[in-house]
Design an enzyme around this catalytic site. Structure first.
Site, PDB file in Angstrom:
ATOM      1  N   TYR A 162     -16.758 -37.205  -9.027  1.00 19.00           N
ATOM      2  CA  TYR A 162     -18.162 -36.884  -9.295  1.00 19.00           C
ATOM      3  C   TYR A 162     -18.560 -37.384 -10.675  1.00 19.00           C
ATOM      4  CZ  TYR A 162     -22.184 -33.705 -10.091  1.00 19.00           C
ATOM      5  OH  TYR A 162     -23.411 -33.151 -10.375  1.00 19.00           O
ATOM      6  N   SER A 211     -19.742 -33.456  -6.305  1.00 19.41           N
ATOM      7  CA  SER A 211     -19.741 -32.118  -6.900  1.00 19.41           C
ATOM      8  C   SER A 211     -18.388 -31.870  -7.538  1.00 19.41           C
ATOM      9  CB  SER A 211     -20.028 -31.047  -5.841  1.00 19.41           C
ATOM     10  OG  SER A 211     -18.858 -30.772  -5.095  1.00 19.41           O
ATOM     11  N   GLU A 216     -15.463 -36.090  -5.749  1.00 16.93           N
ATOM     12  CA  GLU A 216     -15.075 -34.717  -6.046  1.00 16.93           C
ATOM     13  C   GLU A 216     -14.577 -34.605  -7.474  1.00 16.93           C
ATOM     14  OE1 GLU A 216     -13.564 -32.538  -1.935  1.00 16.93           O
ATOM     15  OE2 GLU A 216     -12.097 -33.384  -3.296  1.00 16.93           O
ATOM     16  N   CYS A 217     -15.106 -33.665  -8.223  1.00 15.98           N
ATOM     17  CA  CYS A 217     -14.624 -33.359  -9.565  1.00 15.98           C
ATOM     18  C   CYS A 217     -14.579 -34.628 -10.417  1.00 15.98           C
ATOM     19  CB  CYS A 217     -13.278 -32.655  -9.492  1.00 15.98           C
ATOM     20  SG  CYS A 217     -12.862 -31.735 -11.002  1.00 15.98           S
ATOM     21  N   GLY A 218     -13.404 -35.164 -10.702  1.00 19.08           N
ATOM     22  CA  GLY A 218     -13.341 -36.396 -11.473  1.00 19.08           C
ATOM     23  C   GLY A 218     -14.097 -37.539 -10.820  1.00 19.08           C
TER      24      GLY A 218
END
Length: 435
Positions: free
Chosen positions: A329, A423, A325-327
């Site tokens: 990803y 993502s 997730e985010c970082g």
């Protein structure tokens, strides 16, 4: 529901510092407390946990179903602990569609509100402000006020006289103190784990709040909450696997405790590992979760973490389910360009290159629908908050179809290749029509 919502008219009023002081002061008095944070914030909860010694749960009235909020509140309060939830933004501020305010949460759980007012630039006008907030919604009860950033005795006297005239109880008066402030960076406060003098800061905040706090009244209004029916056994986000390894350190700190709680209630065994300490995930794990954080600040160390890299690639080869997730990803991608323009090689498990060199803020609630059902199966709510951007993407399946809080179509986001996916979306709960 025994508890309080610590709110304010606006951001910057000092409610985080006041909440930390209250949590530590109540703990020192032997009061059993359960800390909470309204909204999608994943930084403040670590401070709450440090102040109280208890894990902090998020309660998000926009992204979470009411039944999940009630169930988690019931679980969190086990042992008759008092729920102390810090609001986000101003009491009546919500998402772009106007929903999901801290006031909504107070009404949902039947919590009394304590309003933290920054009094540094007002005197008698405090009565007009508090009167407006107290009368704005009939289903939201402001039970008392904490005056923050108060000057000398004369200033305090004027404030007290004004609030006495409208019969609004004053729970505490906190003096103006330049030492009671927390450093910030681009995603909010500097993380609790990076605050070298955190314990001293929390103790100082507790002393500042305790000097004039009416704890007897505070506890009395905390126990005047309304009863709300609840059950702990409800539909939750399904776990990624039966044995989930979760990355956790100052580069991967943005995991929601309520999600881990839900995974455990579904029978998952959760272990933790630190990529920055060059640790690999447990070899018996059938799933790995890389949460968000600040990998852009530690990209060089992550690139050199050979045990972490080899362990992740071995997990992918044995078809463990891997989600970033985010970082997380960004780290699953092929490369990460830092603020200075230097590219660092990442894991290469997804064909994406991201950059932090040209910062642009992406912020807001999201509704996501899986593009196919091979990884996630149900629509979910999420939150997006980052300054990095995608430079390039290679051949891989898309993960989500995304809309914002106003149902505007934001297109497709995230990538999936086999059992590896990621993502920028921080997943929060099942969408209401998916539960």
């Amino acid at each position: 529901m025994s508890g309080l919502l610590i709110a304010a008219p606006s951001s910057g009023s000092g409610k985080t510092t006041v909440t930390l002081g209250l949590l530590r002061a109540l703990k020192k008095r032997g009061v059993a407390i359960a800390p909470g944070k309204a909204g999608p914030d994943y930084i403040d909860p670590a401070f709450h946990a440090a102040a109280s010694g208890v894990a902090c749960l998020n309660f998000d009235p926009w992204a979470m179903r009411p039944e999940l909020i009630a169930a988690n509140a019931t679980l969190h309060r086990s042992g008759d602990r008092i729920l102390i939830i810090e609001a986000m933004m101003g009491l009546f501020d919500g998402a772009t569609d106007g929903r999901g305010t801290a006031a909504d949460l107070a009404a949902m759980l039947g919590l009394s509100v304590v309003l933290v007012v920054d009094a540094s630039h007002m005197s008698q006008s405090v009565a007009a402000l508090v009167t407006g907030f107290a009368g704005f919604r009939a289903d939201v009860r402001i039970a008392g006020v904490i005056l923050n950033k108060v000057g000398g005795e004369r200033h305090e006297m004027m404030l007290r006289q004004a609030l006495d005239a409208i019969r609004m109880p004053i729970i505490a008066v906190v003096r103006r103190d330049n030492e009671v402030a927390l450093p910030e960076r681009h995603l909010g406060l500097v993380q609790a784990g990076e605050h070298r003098t955190l314990e001293e800061f929390i103790e100082h905040a507790a002393e500042a709040v305790s000097d004039s706090c009416n704890f007897e009244f505070l506890l009395r209004i905390a126990r005047q909450g309304l009863n709300r029916p609840s059950t702990a056994n409800i539909a939750r986000l399904p776990p990624l696997g039966s044995k989930i390894a979760v990355a956790r350190d100052i580069a991967f700190a943005f995991s929601y405790e309520h999600m881990l709680l839900g995974w455990r209630r579904r029978g998952a065994d959760i272990s933790f590992f630190s990529p920055l300490a060059d640790e690999a995930p447990e070899v018996t794990s059938d799933a790995i979760y890389l949460p968000g954080g600040y990998p852009e600040l530690h990209a060089g160390r992550i690139a050199q973490a050979s045990n972490f890299r080899e362990g992740m690639k071995a997990a992918a080869q044995r078809d463990a389910r891997i989600y970033g997730e985010c970082g997380g990803y960004m780290v699953l991608g092929e490369g990460l360009v830092d603020a200075g323009g230097e590219r660092h090689e990442m894991l290469g498990l997804l064909p994406v290159v991201t950059t932090y060199e040209d910062r642009k803020r992406h912020l807001g609630y999201r509704r996501v629908k899986p593009v196919n059902s091979s990884f996630f199966e149900q629509p979910m709510t999420a939150h997006e908050f980052h300054y990095s951007a995608v430079i390039s993407e290679g051949d891989a399946d898309r993960l989500f179809q995304v809309t914002d809080a106003l149902d505007n179509d934001l297109g497709q986001a995230g990538l999936q290749r086999g059992q590896v996916a990621g993502s920028y979306m921080h997943l929060i709960d099942l969408a209401g029509d998916a539960a």
